[in-house]
Each structure stands twice: as C-alpha cells, then as structure tokens.
Design an enzyme around this catalytic site. Structure first.
Site, PDB file in Angstrom:
ATOM      1  CE  LYS A 156      -4.242   1.392   2.352  1.00 54.20           C
ATOM      2  NZ  LYS A 156      -5.092   1.605   1.187  1.00 54.20           N
TER       3      LYS A 156
HETATM    4  N1  PMP Z   1      -7.698  -1.977  -3.037  1.00 56.03           N
HETATM    5  C1  PMP Z   1      -7.198  -0.747  -2.866  1.00 56.03           C
HETATM    6  C2  PMP Z   1      -6.481  -0.110  -4.003  1.00 56.03           C
HETATM    7  C3  PMP Z   1      -7.353  -0.080  -1.647  1.00 56.03           C
HETATM    8  O1  PMP Z   1      -6.865   1.148  -1.474  1.00 56.03           O
HETATM    9  C4  PMP Z   1      -8.079  -0.707  -0.608  1.00 56.03           C
HETATM   10  C5  PMP Z   1      -8.307   0.020   0.689  1.00 56.03           C
HETATM   11  N2  PMP Z   1      -7.266  -0.151   1.591  1.00 56.03           N
HETATM   12  C6  PMP Z   1      -8.579  -1.995  -0.828  1.00 56.03           C
HETATM   13  C7  PMP Z   1      -8.377  -2.599  -2.049  1.00 56.03           C
HETATM   14  C8  PMP Z   1      -9.305  -2.743   0.249  1.00 56.03           C
HETATM   15  O2  PMP Z   1      -8.422  -3.119   1.270  1.00 56.03           O
HETATM   16  P1  PMP Z   1      -8.896  -3.209   2.768  1.00 56.03           P
HETATM   17  O3  PMP Z   1     -10.104  -4.047   2.773  1.00 56.03           O
HETATM   18  O4  PMP Z   1      -7.752  -3.845   3.471  1.00 56.03           O
HETATM   19  O5  PMP Z   1      -9.156  -1.825   3.230  1.00 56.03           O
END
Ligand code: PMP
Length: 310
Positions: A156
């Site tokens: 991320k």
């Molecule tokens: N894909 C992207 C590009 C994101 O930014 C997020 C949000 N964090 C998600 C998927 C979903 O991840 P999560 O469920 O861990 O928030």
C-alpha cells in the site's frame, strides 16, 4: 469536544503540530507506505473498536519490506499507539487511523536506499464513504491497474494512489460513484480503493492476488463471513468485465467502503439493480462484527476507551 492527536517523531502531539518539511523524500517521490484502519463507534457500550489491527500492521510490515523501509516496531507497541490516539482524541463517532511509514530524509534524489525512515500515525473522524443502501453505480475505468512489474499493488504505497486517484476522479466527473479498473490483460482488478466480488451460481468469485490487487482485509472478512456464516464458498480466479454485467450480484469491499453492493456497471443494472440477498446478509453480519456486537469475532475488535466499571 474531540481534539485529534497524532504520533509524530516518536511522540503523541496535537495533530495540528505534526508537520513535515517540504523536502521530505516521501512527499516528493511517493516513497511511503500506509494503512487505513477503521474505528467503529458502538453507542450502547460507548466504545470505539479498531478493526483487525493485527492484519493491518502485518500488511504495513510487508509493504515496508517491499519499499525497504525500516520498521522496528512490535505489534503491541503499535496497538498501544493506535488505541492511545483514539482515547486521547476523544471521538464518539466512527474514526479512521492512518499509520504511515515513510522515507523521512529531507534530501533530493529518487531511490530507496541510504535514506532515513520514520513512522507517523494520525486520526480523523470518518463516516460512510459510499452509499451502501443505494449501492454504487460504477464504470469500467479507462485507466488500467498498475502491474506488479511496475509498482506492486500488494504494497500500500502512497505513490500508487496516483493510479487510484486518476480512476476515481474520471469516474466521479463522469457521474459514477466508483471506478473498476482492469489489469493489463483486461481482467477485473479492483476499484480505486476496493476489492471486487461477484455472486455467480451461489458462489462468490473474486480476482486473485495476481490480478494486481491490494489483498484487502475487508476482502478476507467477507470471504470468512460468507464461509462461516452463510456456508458460501469463494473462488479466486480471473474475472472478465462482462461477467459483472451478467452476475447475480456484485459487491465491493474496503475499509472505507465497508461492503457496498455494485448495482450498476457501465449503464447496465447488475441483477435487479439493487442490493441483492447475499450482499444484504453480508452487510448485516459485517456491521455486527465491526462494531463488536458479534462475540464470535471479538478477537478482530480492539476496544480503545478504558471501560467504566459498573
Ligand atoms: N484496493 C485498494 C487499491 C485499496 O486502497 C483498498 C483500501 N485499503 C482496498 C483494495 C481494500 O483493502 P482493505 O479491505 O484492506 O481496506
């Protein structure tokens, strides 16, 4: 009155005092990794529960490995910073915790090595992101999801969000709620900040990590709740764009988006164009779980406010 605090340069300070210099490497080159963690307000208990802290900090550690960011923190220490931020800030509503590990040197030169690293964390009030009841009207983005061979989506990384921002703004300015991006092979990858699921023949289907997705924690929550509580299997496989047009239901999952049904894609209603039965059951369960109201999943919820004795 709530006052937001931040963890900055190894101390907890009022958020207004947490400022980085203009030459900070991460600000100039996108060399930071972060997490988004929801804290969910439970009125009866007057409590905020942080959701799946362990999984968020584990993913942050993995992102750091990819970006060569030193991260010398134990999980317990991170939990303590996060819960203290909530407790000191005093919010009585849903909040968001943003930990961010970054290249903190104030120098020029694009690279990952020979730079200092630091961690910051801040809190912000954070209500609904997409309208869950109404569902999301989406478009297939003209922007493709960045490939693992370019910027790894499994990390991320702040810089990667230029890709998401291009897609989100294109979608919004064209009158849609959210964008769904394809990968370079033309298969469904993910939304600007959400993973995608379809319901097909009584099963959930979702793209695998090799479709350049961020492997979401809400994705895992949905897979787990579907299996444990609805007896539904989730298949991870490549999905074509047109499979969404013909799916019984489609939903997106993410910390911000929670579980939101996708009711329309590219001006075609999905299913009957409103929240379907699987989404409806999953959403109900999910909110019970994230607000600490389902004891079976209490291990996913970390309370922040010291409990007042009865
Ligand atoms: N894909 C992207 C590009 C994101 O930014 C997020 C949000 N964090 C998600 C998927 C979903 O991840 P999560 O469920 O861990 O928030």
């Amino acid at each position: 009155m709530a006052t937001p605090y931040a963890y900055f340069k190894k101390q907890i300070v009022p958020l207004a005092e947490a400022k980085i210099g203009v030459m900070t490497h991460a600000f100039n080159y996108g060399t930071a990794v972060f997490e988004g963690i929801r804290g969910n307000w439970n009125t009866e208990e007057q409590q905020i529960y942080l959701f799946r802290l362990k999984e968020h900090f584990d993913r942050l550690r993995q992102s750091c490995r990819i970006m060569r960011i030193e991260f010398p923190y134990e999980n317990e220490e991170l939990y303590s910073i996060a819960t203290r931020l909530v407790e000191m800030s005093g919010y009585r509503e849903d909040v968001y915790i943003r930990p961010l590990a970054y290249k903190s040197s104030e120098v020029l030169g694009v690279r990952l090595h020979d730079l200092e690293d630091d961690l910051l964390m801040f809190i912000a009030p954070f209500g609904p992101y997409l309208d869950i009841e109404k569902g999301a009207r989406c478009c297939t983005s003209s922007w493709r999801r960045v490939e693992d061979t370019a910027i790894p989506a499994r990390a991320k990384i702040t810089g990667i969000y230029a890709n998401s921002a291009l897609a989100k703004t294109e979608a919004n300015l064209n009158g849609f709620d959210e964008a769904i991006m394809l990968d370079e092979r033309g298969h469904i990858s993910e939304g600007s900040g959400e993973n995608i699921f379809i319901v097909q023949n009584g099963r959930l289907v979702t793209p695998p990590p090799s479709s350049n997705i961020l492997v979401g924690i809400t994705r895992d929550t949905a897979i787990t709740l579907a299996r444990e509580e609805l007896g539904m299997v989730t298949v991870e496989r490549d999905i074509d764009r047109t499979e969404l047009y013909t799916a019984d239901e489609c939903l997106m999952t993410g910390t911000a988006a929670h579980i939101t049904p996708v009711v329309e894609l590219d001006h075609r209603p999905i299913g009957d164009g409103k929240m379907g039965p699987v989404a409806s059951r999953l959403v109900r369960l999910y909110f019970e779980v994230i607000t600490g109201r389902n004891r079976k999943y209490a291990h996913w919820c970390t309370p922040c406010y010291s409990r007042v004795k009865a």
